[in-house]
Design an enzyme around this catalytic site. Structure first.
Site, PDB file in Angstrom:
ATOM      1  N   HIS A  81       0.833  -1.206   0.000  1.00  0.00           N
ATOM      2  CA  HIS A  81       0.000   0.000   0.000  1.00  0.00           C
ATOM      3  C   HIS A  81       0.869   1.259   0.000  1.00  0.00           C
ATOM      4  O   HIS A  81       0.523   2.259  -0.646  1.00  0.00           O
ATOM      5  CB  HIS A  81      -0.935   0.010   1.209  1.00  0.00           C
ATOM      6  CG  HIS A  81      -1.852  -1.168   1.251  1.00  0.00           C
ATOM      7  ND1 HIS A  81      -2.578  -1.502   2.389  1.00  0.00           N
ATOM      8  CD2 HIS A  81      -2.159  -2.107   0.325  1.00  0.00           C
ATOM      9  CE1 HIS A  81      -3.289  -2.592   2.138  1.00  0.00           C
ATOM     10  NE2 HIS A  81      -3.050  -2.969   0.894  1.00  0.00           N
ATOM     11  N   HIS A 234      -9.172  -2.603  -5.040  1.00  0.00           N
ATOM     12  CA  HIS A 234      -8.074  -2.886  -4.122  1.00  0.00           C
ATOM     13  C   HIS A 234      -7.094  -3.881  -4.716  1.00  0.00           C
ATOM     14  O   HIS A 234      -5.878  -3.744  -4.531  1.00  0.00           O
ATOM     15  CB  HIS A 234      -8.584  -3.409  -2.776  1.00  0.00           C
ATOM     16  CG  HIS A 234      -7.459  -3.554  -1.793  1.00  0.00           C
ATOM     17  ND1 HIS A 234      -6.936  -2.479  -1.114  1.00  0.00           N
ATOM     18  CD2 HIS A 234      -6.717  -4.635  -1.434  1.00  0.00           C
ATOM     19  CE1 HIS A 234      -5.926  -2.892  -0.368  1.00  0.00           C
ATOM     20  NE2 HIS A 234      -5.773  -4.192  -0.549  1.00  0.00           N
ATOM     21  N   ASP A 238      -3.159  -3.190  -5.153  1.00  0.00           N
ATOM     22  CA  ASP A 238      -2.096  -4.105  -4.733  1.00  0.00           C
ATOM     23  C   ASP A 238      -1.140  -4.398  -5.883  1.00  0.00           C
ATOM     24  O   ASP A 238       0.085  -4.450  -5.703  1.00  0.00           O
ATOM     25  CB  ASP A 238      -2.689  -5.421  -4.226  1.00  0.00           C
ATOM     26  CG  ASP A 238      -3.171  -5.343  -2.788  1.00  0.00           C
ATOM     27  OD1 ASP A 238      -2.821  -4.370  -2.085  1.00  0.00           O
ATOM     28  OD2 ASP A 238      -3.894  -6.273  -2.362  1.00  0.00           O
ATOM     29  N   HIS A 261      -0.813 -11.547  -4.181  1.00  0.00           N
ATOM     30  CA  HIS A 261       0.572 -11.102  -3.989  1.00  0.00           C
ATOM     31  C   HIS A 261       1.604 -12.109  -4.476  1.00  0.00           C
ATOM     32  O   HIS A 261       2.571 -11.745  -5.159  1.00  0.00           O
ATOM     33  CB  HIS A 261       0.809 -10.749  -2.523  1.00  0.00           C
ATOM     34  CG  HIS A 261       0.048  -9.543  -2.090  1.00  0.00           C
ATOM     35  ND1 HIS A 261       0.251  -8.294  -2.628  1.00  0.00           N
ATOM     36  CD2 HIS A 261      -0.944  -9.391  -1.178  1.00  0.00           C
ATOM     37  CE1 HIS A 261      -0.577  -7.431  -2.074  1.00  0.00           C
ATOM     38  NE2 HIS A 261      -1.311  -8.074  -1.187  1.00  0.00           N
TER      39      HIS A 261
END
Length: 292
Positions: A81, A234, A238, A261
């Site tokens: 972030h 979001h 990311d 991720h």
């Protein structure tokens, strides 16, 4: 055959003042502090007794966050972030010190970082602007996640598909001018996942103040979703942050499906090792010709 793209930046810049942010880590539940000092040598991270370029820091593949592995052996979690906020704000040079093993989650988005940057102000430092350009197509599939990148102006098309009826299939597309529209989108979790996460020592600092918790009837947060397509936004945020582990803005056209991720970091590695990226340094924002 060649193509022309324009480097989308307002020039090399750093923060005009030191930024210090303290808060709780989403996964550890432990308080930590991040200090960002004005710099002029790119994005650097303090380790042991010196600042080292971010591009020289290893990245571990973890499913629930992005982890830096510093040369000293220290690990720093949840950098995504912050890194996304640097990209959105156009901050190209800053010295980062992590006092703790996890970056504070704050409100679960990049908004607090951007607000802090706005308070500190930006200072242009001049000199050549460095970017990484996608110069040939590259793609990767990791489990259910799929990625592709092609040369061109920055553009990100991100799609997710969740069995929860309040998420479902969502899609968001942004170009350089739309990156800021991702900033306020918060991290999210399905309520039935929380017990499993905590059993694995994850989400120990999670709360309705820093995440959207979604159940069968919708968000448990009193305010509901903050923005339209918040979950897809979001995931796109990311991805933007995970690209920044390379230490420079990456410019190209990206299509991603079901990013996460670990998969994001695998794609970043694939772009790097396959020769799909070229580092360019130019005196100021302007057109660059690429051999197609």
């Amino acid at each position: 055959m060649s193509s022309i793209i324009s480097i989308p930046t307002g020039g090399r810049s750093t923060t005009a003042a030191t930024v210090v942010i303290e808060g709780v880590g989403l996964h550890s539940g432990v308080r930590s502090t991040v200090r960002l000092q004005p710099g002029s040598d790119g994005l650097r991270v303090f380790d042991a007794d010196a600042f080292i370029p971010l591009r020289e820091v290893a990245v571990a593949r973890t499913p629930r966050c992005t982890r830096l592995e510093l040369p000293s052996g220290r690990r720093v979690d949840m950098v995504e972030h912050l890194f996304a906020a640097l990209r959105i704000a156009g901050i190209t040079d800053v010295d980062m010190t992590f006092l703790g093993d996890e970056v504070p989650v704050l409100d679960g988005s990049s908004s607090v970082w951007l607000q802090a940057f706005a308070r500190a102000g930006k200072r242009l430092i001049g000199g050549p602007i460095d970017c990484l350009l996608v110069v040939r197509p590259v793609s990767l599939a990791v489990g259910s996640s799929r990625f592709s990148a092609t040369p061109g102006q920055f553009f990100l098309d991100c799609m997710i598909d969740f069995p929860n009826a309040h998420i479902g299939r969502q899609r968001v597309s942004v170009d350089e001018t739309g990156l800021a529209s991702l900033a306020s989108a918060r991290t999210f979790v399905l309520d039935h996942e929380i017990a499993m996460l905590k059993a694995n020592n994850l989400a120990l600092g999670g709360s309705l103040d820093n995440a959207v918790v979604i159940g069968e009837t919708g968000p448990l947060n009193p305010e509901g979703f903050r923005v339209d397509q918040e979950c897809a936004r979001h995931k796109a945020l990311d991805f933007v942050g995970d690209l920044m582990v390379l230490g420079l803005p990456v410019i190209g056209r990206f299509e991603v499906f079901a990013p996460g991720h670990s998969a994001n970091n695998a794609f970043v590695e694939e772009m790097t090792t396959s020769g799909a990226l070229r580092r360019v340094s130019i005196a100021e924002a302007g057109p660059v010709s690429l051999a197609a």
